[in-house]
Design an enzyme around this catalytic site. Structure first.
Site, PDB file in Angstrom:
ATOM      1  CD  GLN A  74       8.924  53.310  17.349  1.00 29.94           C
ATOM      2  OE1 GLN A  74       8.118  53.542  16.461  1.00 29.94           O
ATOM      3  NE2 GLN A  74       8.550  53.060  18.574  1.00 29.94           N
ATOM      4  CG  ASN A  75      12.142  50.945  10.751  1.00 36.39           C
ATOM      5  OD1 ASN A  75      11.110  50.782  11.403  1.00 36.39           O
ATOM      6  ND2 ASN A  75      12.157  51.515   9.568  1.00 36.39           N
ATOM      7  CG  HIS A  92      12.795  49.931  19.308  1.00 31.34           C
ATOM      8  ND1 HIS A  92      11.539  49.622  18.850  1.00 31.34           N
ATOM      9  CD2 HIS A  92      12.606  50.800  20.331  1.00 31.34           C
ATOM     10  CE1 HIS A  92      10.632  50.268  19.562  1.00 31.34           C
ATOM     11  NE2 HIS A  92      11.244  51.000  20.460  1.00 31.34           N
ATOM     12  CB  THR A 161       5.211  55.482  13.449  1.00 32.60           C
ATOM     13  OG1 THR A 161       4.918  55.083  14.781  1.00 32.60           O
ATOM     14  CG2 THR A 161       5.156  56.991  13.361  1.00 32.60           C
ATOM     15  CD  GLU A 188      -7.013  53.976   8.028  1.00 33.14           C
ATOM     16  OE1 GLU A 188      -7.251  53.945   9.253  1.00 33.14           O
ATOM     17  OE2 GLU A 188      -7.439  53.148   7.210  1.00 33.14           O
TER      18      GLU A 188
END
Ligand code: ZN
Length: 218
Positions: A74-75, A92, A161, A188
């Site tokens: 998505q970068n 994107h 992500t 996380e």
């Protein structure tokens, strides 16, 4: 963002009073293309001051070694390209692509700053950046390709992500239901953890180079 690209949300002077939602739309561009371009100009300038991190470089090494490796991202910042990755599905779009809003012709142009603003196509139409704006569809075919490679992969890494932005967030689940071994690399566990066989806690810029080292990849 790990590579330290400042966002316009930070203390960036002029841009403090704008939100992305106000600028990254076709409506904003049509109303004031110069303003939108000035914003992208400054973003492009910031991005050029950032170097790819070891995580970007590890992914480029994986591509070299694994014939069927595919990067879905998505970068929009172009750091994967600069690290040497070539097989990239950019969900994107790409901030370094400029595309004519009239005739649709596009090219990679890393000129910073663009001059004059807003830049124009040879046909006379306005040029825009090739990123997906709010309210726009993803680039044609790109997500379909991402689903195709996801359905057919043996090993799926979900890296750094939040896995909440659809449709990309759907990919870990798709990989799992088609039998892939799913690994999440993240600070996380995200929503992707529900489908992960393994969770590797940490920064992608540290974990991926470790894997690269274990595989003895240059
Ligand atoms: Zn044109």
């Amino acid at each position: 963002m790990e590579s330290g690209i400042p966002t316009f949300r930070g203390p960036d002077g002029l841009w403090k009073k704008y939100r992305a939602e106000d600028l990254a739309t076709m409506q904003a561009f049509q109303a004031n293309p110069k303003l939108v371009w000035e914003w992208y100009n400054s973003r492009r300038e910031n991005m050029l001051q950032v170097e790819p991190n070891p995580g970007h470089r590890a992914m480029a090494a994986f591509e070299q070694h694994f014939q069927e490796f595919m990067l879905v991202t998505q970068n929009i910042d172009g750091l994967h390209d600069r690290a040497g990755s070539r097989k990239i599905l950019k969900l994107h779009g790409d901030i370094w692509e400029v595309r004519c809003v009239e005739c649709g012709v596009s090219r990679i142009d890393q000129t910073v700053p663009m001059d004059p603003l807003p830049p124009h196509c040879q046909c006379g139409g306005l040029l825009r950046v090739g990123v997906v704006w709010f309210g726009e569809m993803l680039p044609p075919g790109v997500f379909e390709n991402a689903m195709e490679v996801t359905r057919n992969c043996d090993l799926f890494f979900s890296v750094g992500t939040s896995a909440v932005v659809y449709p990309a967030a759907y990919l870990p689940q798709l990989a799992k239901t088609h039998g892939a071994y799913v690994v999440e690399v993240n600070l996380e566990p995200s929503a992707a953890a529900d489908y992960a066989d393994e969770f590797l806690p940490g920064k992608s810029g540290e974990i991926l180079p470790e894997i690269q080292k274990m595989l003895k990849l240059p």
